[in-house]
Design a protein around this motif. Structure first.
Motif, PDB file in Angstrom:
ATOM      1  N   GLU A   1      -1.952  -3.438  -3.266  1.00 21.49           N
ATOM      2  CA  GLU A   1      -2.608  -4.865  -3.222  1.00 21.49           C
ATOM      3  C   GLU A   1      -2.446  -5.206  -4.538  1.00 21.49           C
ATOM      4  OE1 GLU A   1      -6.291  -4.230  -1.862  1.00 21.49           O
ATOM      5  OE2 GLU A   1      -6.117  -3.639   0.103  1.00 21.49           O
ATOM      6  N   ALA A   2      -2.646  -4.608  -5.816  1.00 16.74           N
ATOM      7  CA  ALA A   2      -2.425  -5.188  -6.814  1.00 16.74           C
ATOM      8  C   ALA A   2      -0.897  -5.462  -7.086  1.00 16.74           C
ATOM      9  CB  ALA A   2      -2.688  -4.090  -8.040  1.00 16.74           C
ATOM     10  N   PHE A   3      -0.067  -4.849  -6.680  1.00 20.31           N
ATOM     11  CA  PHE A   3       1.379  -5.047  -7.049  1.00 20.31           C
ATOM     12  C   PHE A   3       1.829  -6.123  -6.092  1.00 20.31           C
ATOM     13  CE2 PHE A   3       5.879  -4.451  -5.688  1.00 20.31           C
ATOM     14  CZ  PHE A   3       6.509  -4.274  -7.303  1.00 20.31           C
ATOM     15  N   ALA A   4       1.311  -6.355  -4.840  1.00 15.53           N
ATOM     16  CA  ALA A   4       1.671  -7.636  -3.694  1.00 15.53           C
ATOM     17  C   ALA A   4       1.047  -8.703  -4.410  1.00 15.53           C
ATOM     18  CB  ALA A   4       1.028  -7.378  -2.418  1.00 15.53           C
ATOM     19  N   LYS A   5       0.071  -8.544  -5.242  1.00 12.45           N
ATOM     20  CA  LYS A   5      -0.415  -9.864  -5.865  1.00 12.45           C
ATOM     21  C   LYS A   5       0.295 -10.332  -6.623  1.00 12.45           C
ATOM     22  CE  LYS A   5      -4.751 -11.083  -8.632  1.00 12.45           C
ATOM     23  NZ  LYS A   5      -3.969 -11.413  -9.810  1.00 12.45           N
ATOM     24  N   LEU A   6       1.218  -9.687  -7.495  1.00  9.06           N
ATOM     25  CA  LEU A   6       1.888 -10.101  -8.519  1.00  9.06           C
ATOM     26  C   LEU A   6       3.265 -10.606  -7.984  1.00  9.06           C
ATOM     27  CD1 LEU A   6       1.558  -7.155 -11.123  1.00  9.06           C
ATOM     28  CD2 LEU A   6       0.346  -9.499 -11.048  1.00  9.06           C
ATOM     29  N   VAL A   7       3.616  -9.973  -6.881  1.00  5.40           N
ATOM     30  CA  VAL A   7       4.978 -10.193  -6.101  1.00  5.40           C
ATOM     31  C   VAL A   7       4.608 -11.845  -5.945  1.00  5.40           C
ATOM     32  CG1 VAL A   7       6.282  -9.729  -4.519  1.00  5.40           C
ATOM     33  CG2 VAL A   7       5.821  -7.975  -5.883  1.00  5.40           C
ATOM     34  N   GLU A   8       3.635 -12.022  -5.104  1.00  6.79           N
ATOM     35  CA  GLU A   8       3.438 -13.112  -4.572  1.00  6.79           C
ATOM     36  C   GLU A   8       3.021 -14.114  -5.578  1.00  6.79           C
ATOM     37  OE1 GLU A   8       2.946 -15.936  -1.678  1.00  6.79           O
ATOM     38  OE2 GLU A   8       3.265 -13.815  -1.291  1.00  6.79           O
ATOM     39  N   GLU A   9       2.424 -14.051  -6.593  1.00  9.78           N
ATOM     40  CA  GLU A   9       2.210 -14.922  -7.666  1.00  9.78           C
ATOM     41  C   GLU A   9       3.465 -15.483  -8.279  1.00  9.78           C
ATOM     42  OE1 GLU A   9       1.173 -13.622 -11.947  1.00  9.78           O
ATOM     43  OE2 GLU A   9      -0.554 -13.514 -10.969  1.00  9.78           O
ATOM     44  N   GLY A  10       4.466 -14.449  -8.434  1.00 11.15           N
ATOM     45  CA  GLY A  10       5.955 -14.736  -9.131  1.00 11.15           C
ATOM     46  C   GLY A  10       6.638 -15.812  -8.309  1.00 11.15           C
TER      47      GLY A  10
ATOM     48  N   ARG B   1      -4.695   0.120  -2.722  1.00  9.02           N
ATOM     49  CA  ARG B   1      -5.366  -0.716  -3.570  1.00  9.02           C
ATOM     50  C   ARG B   1      -4.104  -0.846  -4.647  1.00  9.02           C
ATOM     51  NH1 ARG B   1      -7.972  -1.619  -0.009  1.00  9.02           N
ATOM     52  NH2 ARG B   1      -9.901  -1.134   0.716  1.00  9.02           N
ATOM     53  N   ALA B   2      -3.516   0.140  -5.020  1.00 14.15           N
ATOM     54  CA  ALA B   2      -2.287  -0.078  -6.005  1.00 14.15           C
ATOM     55  C   ALA B   2      -1.249  -1.110  -5.498  1.00 14.15           C
ATOM     56  CB  ALA B   2      -1.842   1.020  -6.489  1.00 14.15           C
TER      57      ALA B   2
ATOM     58  N   LEU C   1       0.004   3.941 -14.842  1.00 15.43           N
ATOM     59  CA  LEU C   1      -0.357   2.571 -15.293  1.00 15.43           C
ATOM     60  C   LEU C   1      -1.942   2.354 -14.530  1.00 15.43           C
ATOM     61  CD1 LEU C   1      -0.302   0.310 -17.239  1.00 15.43           C
ATOM     62  CD2 LEU C   1       1.260  -0.778 -15.764  1.00 15.43           C
ATOM     63  N   VAL C   2      -2.731   2.302 -14.994  1.00 11.88           N
ATOM     64  CA  VAL C   2      -4.174   1.934 -14.327  1.00 11.88           C
ATOM     65  C   VAL C   2      -4.110   0.441 -13.945  1.00 11.88           C
ATOM     66  CG1 VAL C   2      -6.495   2.075 -14.162  1.00 11.88           C
ATOM     67  CG2 VAL C   2      -5.351   3.964 -15.280  1.00 11.88           C
ATOM     68  N   VAL C   3      -3.912   0.199 -12.734  1.00 10.81           N
ATOM     69  CA  VAL C   3      -4.271  -1.106 -12.241  1.00 10.81           C
ATOM     70  C   VAL C   3      -5.298  -1.651 -11.380  1.00 10.81           C
ATOM     71  CG1 VAL C   3      -1.515  -1.630 -12.112  1.00 10.81           C
ATOM     72  CG2 VAL C   3      -2.806  -1.056 -10.077  1.00 10.81           C
ATOM     73  N   TYR C   4      -6.226  -0.761 -11.172  1.00 11.63           N
ATOM     74  CA  TYR C   4      -7.584  -1.308 -10.402  1.00 11.63           C
ATOM     75  C   TYR C   4      -8.752   0.028 -10.786  1.00 11.63           C
ATOM     76  CZ  TYR C   4      -6.713   2.452  -6.845  1.00 11.63           C
ATOM     77  OH  TYR C   4      -6.611   3.388  -6.130  1.00 11.63           O
TER      78      TYR C   4
ATOM     79  N   PRO D   1       0.938   6.931   5.805  1.00 11.75           N
ATOM     80  CA  PRO D   1       1.459   5.886   6.448  1.00 11.75           C
ATOM     81  C   PRO D   1       0.647   4.725   6.196  1.00 11.75           C
ATOM     82  CG  PRO D   1      -0.039   7.468   7.904  1.00 11.75           C
ATOM     83  CD  PRO D   1       0.370   8.178   6.662  1.00 11.75           C
ATOM     84  N   ALA D   2      -0.684   4.669   5.898  1.00  8.08           N
ATOM     85  CA  ALA D   2      -1.531   3.403   5.595  1.00  8.08           C
ATOM     86  C   ALA D   2      -0.612   2.860   4.397  1.00  8.08           C
ATOM     87  CB  ALA D   2      -2.699   3.723   5.255  1.00  8.08           C
ATOM     88  N   THR D   3      -0.444   3.598   3.140  1.00  8.23           N
ATOM     89  CA  THR D   3       0.137   2.973   2.211  1.00  8.23           C
ATOM     90  C   THR D   3       1.626   2.477   2.176  1.00  8.23           C
ATOM     91  OG1 THR D   3      -1.079   4.587   0.825  1.00  8.23           O
ATOM     92  CG2 THR D   3       0.438   3.450  -0.374  1.00  8.23           C
ATOM     93  N   SER D   4       2.249   3.052   3.186  1.00  6.70           N
ATOM     94  CA  SER D   4       3.732   2.856   3.488  1.00  6.70           C
ATOM     95  C   SER D   4       3.531   1.471   4.296  1.00  6.70           C
ATOM     96  CB  SER D   4       4.351   3.861   4.241  1.00  6.70           C
ATOM     97  OG  SER D   4       4.439   5.089   3.862  1.00  6.70           O
ATOM     98  N   ARG D   5       2.645   1.360   5.295  1.00 10.93           N
ATOM     99  CA  ARG D   5       2.659   0.029   5.978  1.00 10.93           C
ATOM    100  C   ARG D   5       2.237  -1.073   5.125  1.00 10.93           C
ATOM    101  NH1 ARG D   5      -0.223   3.272   9.817  1.00 10.93           N
ATOM    102  NH2 ARG D   5      -2.142   2.610   8.899  1.00 10.93           N
TER     103      ARG D   5
END
Length: 313
Positions: free
Chosen positions: A89-98, A86-87, A202-205, A121-125
């Protein structure tokens, strides 16, 4: 307990307290089909509702925009830590948004030169799925748990910034519920100054229990109540109370687990994805799960279950 694991009455139900991943779920793949004469029948019971938190996301957005996460001397943070999808996903959202902003260039989000640490492995993927050229430099995916990752980072991050007596801060993107083993290990006051690493969480979700979870779980329990054996796999502290209550294992007066079931009548076995959830069950409810996976992966869960059955049969 010789009847346990015999598989003579058909597939053994394994209730996975998680949302099924799409398009494929590693746990469905792992527990589908017959192995060693013990077939499993996986079912998914969504437990968690996740919500990104604007306050934390705004801070990360500003850090990326102002190039405060990087290897340069002017950057505040020299690396990132992720231990949950989930963290990511939150970070990916910001990268895509930018990427759509006119202020960005081809090097966005400007973190190609820093280590990104992860566990499992799941978080790495999920991190590798973030479009990035060159790809993110991801480390620690084979460590298996937060404690092992922390010790790995002490050595790896120290070497990454070996030319600095004081190591740059690490930014740890987290949910509202998490263990503190990583920051405690890295900031241990007994470490020498040149090895100690400051970690900012830093709490992001945020995470809550789905309203439908208890009803859905209870329905599956009723459907499988006559099975000689069934397994419940728990992936997070969230939902543990509802799980124990549905299994009639929680004393409503004390809020603690009831005394252990008679072993001759027991047909429900509990496995946890790792030590975070196991320790929560122990400390909060005084409940000891039957299995704690040595690695937070489908193979790790199955290995733990099969080892338990081998030891008990």
């Amino acid at each position: 307990m010789n009847s346990i694991g015999s598989g003579g009455e058909g597939p053994t139900p394994i209730l996975l307290l998680k949302t099924k991943s799409k398009p494929n779920d590693g746990y469905e793949d792992q527990f589908s089909g017959e192995k060693d004469c013990l077939p499993f029948q996986p079912s998914f019971v969504p437990v968690l509702e996740h919500k990104f938190l604007d306050e934390g996301l705004d801070i990360v957005r500003a850090l990326l925009r102002n190039k405060q996460i990087g290897k340069g001397p002017g950057s505040k943070y020299g690396g990132l830590i992720f231990t949950s999808q989930r963290a990511v996903e939150a970070f990916a959202k910001l990268v895509e948004e930018g990427k759509g902003s006119k202020l960005r260039n081809d090097k966005w989000p400007f973190i190609q030169d820093i280590p990104v640490y992860t566990v499992g492995p799941a978080t790495s993927r999920a991190l590798r799925a973030i479009p990035q050229e060159p790809p993110l430099k991801i480390f620690g995916s084979d460590t298996g748990n937060g404690e092992a990752l922390a010790h790995y980072m002490l050595e790896h991050y120290g070497e990454w910034y070996h030319d600095r007596n004081t190591k740059p801060l690490l930014l740890f993107l987290v949910g509202e519920q998490r263990r503190d083993i990583i920051p405690k290990t890295l900031m241990d006051h007994t470490l020498p100054d040149d090895r100690r690493i400051q970690v900012d969480e830093l709490v992001v979700y945020g995470t809550g229990v789905m309203e439908s979870f208890e009803e859905d779980f209870t329905r599956l329990l009723l459907e499988t109540k006559d099975k000689i054996m069934r397994w419940v796999v728990v992936f997070s502290p969230t939902g543990c109370e509802a799980m124990l209550r549905s299994l009639d294992l929680l004393d409503p007066e004390t809020g603690k687990a009831k005394a252990s079931q008679n072993s001759t009548k027991k047909n429900t076995y509990i496995a946890t994805i790792g030590p975070t959830t196991r320790d929560f069950l122990r400390s909060k409810f005084g409940f000891e799960p039957d299995v704690c996976a040595s690695k937070p992966s489908p193979a790790g869960v199955e290995e733990g279950i099969r080892q338990y059955l081998q030891d008990k049969c």
